[in-house]
Design a protein around this motif. Sequence first.
Motif, PDB file in Angstrom:
ATOM      1  N   VAL A 214       0.862  -1.183   0.000  1.00 53.87           N
ATOM      2  CA  VAL A 214       0.000   0.000   0.000  1.00 53.87           C
ATOM      3  C   VAL A 214       0.903   1.240   0.000  1.00 53.87           C
ATOM      4  N   PHE A 215       0.630   2.169  -0.919  1.00 51.31           N
ATOM      5  CA  PHE A 215       1.477   3.351  -1.053  1.00 51.31           C
ATOM      6  C   PHE A 215       0.649   4.626  -0.923  1.00 51.31           C
ATOM      7  N   PRO A 216       1.257   5.720  -0.462  1.00 53.53           N
ATOM      8  CA  PRO A 216       0.511   6.968  -0.270  1.00 53.53           C
ATOM      9  C   PRO A 216      -0.220   7.401  -1.538  1.00 53.53           C
ATOM     10  N   ALA A 217      -1.478   7.801  -1.388  1.00 59.35           N
ATOM     11  CA  ALA A 217      -2.292   8.231  -2.515  1.00 59.35           C
ATOM     12  C   ALA A 217      -3.376   9.164  -1.990  1.00 59.35           C
ATOM     13  N   ASN A 218      -4.177   9.673  -2.913  1.00 57.27           N
ATOM     14  CA  ASN A 218      -5.233  10.605  -2.521  1.00 57.27           C
ATOM     15  C   ASN A 218      -6.602   9.950  -2.423  1.00 57.27           C
ATOM     16  N   GLU A 219      -6.643   8.625  -2.522  1.00 53.16           N
ATOM     17  CA  GLU A 219      -7.912   7.917  -2.393  1.00 53.16           C
ATOM     18  C   GLU A 219      -7.666   6.496  -1.892  1.00 53.16           C
ATOM     19  N   GLY A 220      -8.752   5.869  -1.428  1.00 57.54           N
ATOM     20  CA  GLY A 220      -8.684   4.473  -1.007  1.00 57.54           C
ATOM     21  C   GLY A 220      -7.736   4.242   0.148  1.00 57.54           C
ATOM     22  N   LYS A 276      10.463   8.546   3.780  1.00 55.07           N
ATOM     23  CA  LYS A 276      11.240   9.796   3.764  1.00 55.07           C
ATOM     24  C   LYS A 276      10.748  10.732   2.663  1.00 55.07           C
ATOM     25  N   SER A 277      10.499  10.175   1.490  1.00 56.66           N
ATOM     26  CA  SER A 277      10.008  10.982   0.371  1.00 56.66           C
ATOM     27  C   SER A 277       8.667  11.634   0.707  1.00 56.66           C
ATOM     28  N   GLU A 278       7.763  10.867   1.324  1.00 56.63           N
ATOM     29  CA  GLU A 278       6.453  11.387   1.696  1.00 56.63           C
ATOM     30  C   GLU A 278       6.581  12.437   2.797  1.00 56.63           C
ATOM     31  N   GLU A 279       7.512  12.222   3.732  1.00 58.37           N
ATOM     32  CA  GLU A 279       7.738  13.199   4.796  1.00 58.37           C
ATOM     33  C   GLU A 279       8.205  14.534   4.225  1.00 58.37           C
ATOM     34  N   GLU A 280       9.172  14.474   3.316  1.00 60.53           N
ATOM     35  CA  GLU A 280       9.723  15.703   2.743  1.00 60.53           C
ATOM     36  C   GLU A 280       8.643  16.491   2.003  1.00 60.53           C
ATOM     37  N   ARG A 281       7.795  15.762   1.304  1.00 62.12           N
ATOM     38  CA  ARG A 281       6.717  16.412   0.553  1.00 62.12           C
ATOM     39  C   ARG A 281       5.723  17.090   1.505  1.00 62.12           C
ATOM     40  N   PHE A 282       5.397  16.398   2.590  1.00 65.62           N
ATOM     41  CA  PHE A 282       4.357  16.937   3.467  1.00 65.62           C
ATOM     42  C   PHE A 282       4.864  18.047   4.379  1.00 65.62           C
TER      43      PHE A 282
END
Length: 658
Positions: A214-220, A276-282
């Motif tokens: 499961v990967f970060p997304a804007n739905e589901g 880490k990638s998701e953290e940097e983005r957020f």
Amino acid sequence: GYTPRHHTFFEMLGNFSFGDYFKREAIEFAWEYLTKVLEIPEEKLHVSVFMEDEEAYKIWKDVIGLPEEKIHKLGVEDNFWSMGDTGPCGPCSEIYYDRGEEFGNPEFGSDDDNRYLEIWNLVFMQYNKDKDGKISPLPKPNIDTGMGLERIASVLQGVNSNYETDLFLPIINWVSEFTGKTYNPEEPKSINTVSMRVIADHLRAITFLISDGVFPANEGRGYVLRRILRRALRYGKELGIKEPFLYKGVDKVVEIMYETYPELKANKEFIKGLVKSEEERFIKTLNRGMALLNEIIEKAKKEGRKHITGEEVFTLYDTYGFPVDLIEDIARDNNFGVDIAKYYQLLEEQKERARKHWKSQAKEVKEIYLYLKNRLEDNQFLGYETLQVSDARIVAIVNGNEVTSEIKEGEEAELILDKTPFYPEKGGQVGDTGIIEKDGSLFKVFDTQSPTDGLIIHKGKVLFGSFKVEDTVLAKVDKERRENIMRHHTSTHLLHSALRNILGEHVKQAGSLVHPDYLRFDFTHFEGLSDEEIKKIEEFVNEEIMKNEPVICQQMSYDEALRTGAMAIFDEKYGDNVRVITAGISKELCGGTHVSRTGDIGYFKILSESAVSAGTRRIEAVAGRKAVEKGLKEHFLIKELSQILTTKEDELVEKVEL
């Protein structure tokens, strides 16, 4: 983090019986395990039963010997379990651990009950509920029990909260060391304690979700992961952390859990990279949104209101991408309310505006196809072995949304044959094109589709002549186009193996398109590829092509295929029997069409590599004729530039830089 016993991720223990032992045995097994195996004192245990389940009540009272005051009769809401509005259901009996009078003397089972800890739920699945709400006995009643590992660990380890068990405390200690803040379980509502508990809980969920694909997304479910990760980050900010840090905590989760879940160790670096990638983005979003939210709260205080308006929430979400759940958390921390109803109204209005500009992408099976599927035998696909069938029979013709018996010159229609060499679009591979003909008549096939299992439709146009139901026809696939498709399909398998060998085994297919002109391959990876990595991947695939090994197709059961090491694509639906394609070092479950030997591909060339979404990359490439055409085009372009700039080909870059 706000309660000592609820989590976003937890491990469920249990035992099951399908038509074998039932209520008495389930109760006896549970009691024996708790009191004899785990050695929990009998006097510390209470139970609840459904108020109408006299059988369970008598077993606890007469067989187990539990005093009546320790058997609590509760209603449907607490002690009757259902899978949904319909289906199997039944009463349940819950076992509780009495933590002692120091936790108060609340009403048993009340919302504020912190004294009696539910540790095991025994569900007696003995009824079936239909759509009208009618309940009838199941012919074979079942047992389904569930015991939370974290809760029973807190009992056995003698601690007052799940967070003080060895499942959570090492993570909390890591957070404490990382931040220099003190964790105090005696102050469960302090911001430090809540923050560390939230981070520990969410880190476990994040690690397992990503490991399971499961990967970060804007739905589901991807959105659930994104919300959990961002909430943990927000609480890190409460502890003074301003940089990405969650990815470092993945090491601690893996250290605790990998012996039971060895896949965590194999996927660790990928999980860390994606987190880490998701953290940097957020963090960029969080810093911008937090500043604006603080301004909104200060403005509200000056205006004498104790809530954030729906318009303000919508602006934060729609314009700045600030998550609504975090707005609610921050508002709660400031004793503020949120006009969430107005926010949802504005959100729905926005969606309605969007609907006017976009058509629904949902794929529904037309009634005409369902009618034909029920009326016809399954169409026989022969396209693995041959590209031409000379004795196919037309079993149905669809013109528009109607079944017809004949089509004539100039008409577009859909032909359905009893057997066909045409591959219908599925599994990422586009549908075949070609011709269907008989004496004096020709039907050009533009596309082949399978709107429902067992039904293959040939979309096209009558160029001349006419066709009737029951005509015997020649069905012939466009050979050159199909060969290009097969080269690209086998190339995707070799590319998948190359990616896993060079980037790591965390790489998994996340989507593909196999076209006669190119291939597109989506895969899980947390960062863009370097030029050197792309070079190695391309060389790897071409080495496999030059080995010219046979491409082997085998039919076997799904379980047997997995035992042989074949890769299954995440989220793909498979039947009991599957087709396994072995091409060089690649071995995958696949229903598509492939070349006979890897050497038939000829040559493979990557065109581009880009991001699709967080944690998902995309490669576009060409193979065979298309790759040769690309190579020749680049060669002549370089040659022409060399002549224009009057320099050698290997000195072009230096010449341009001057």
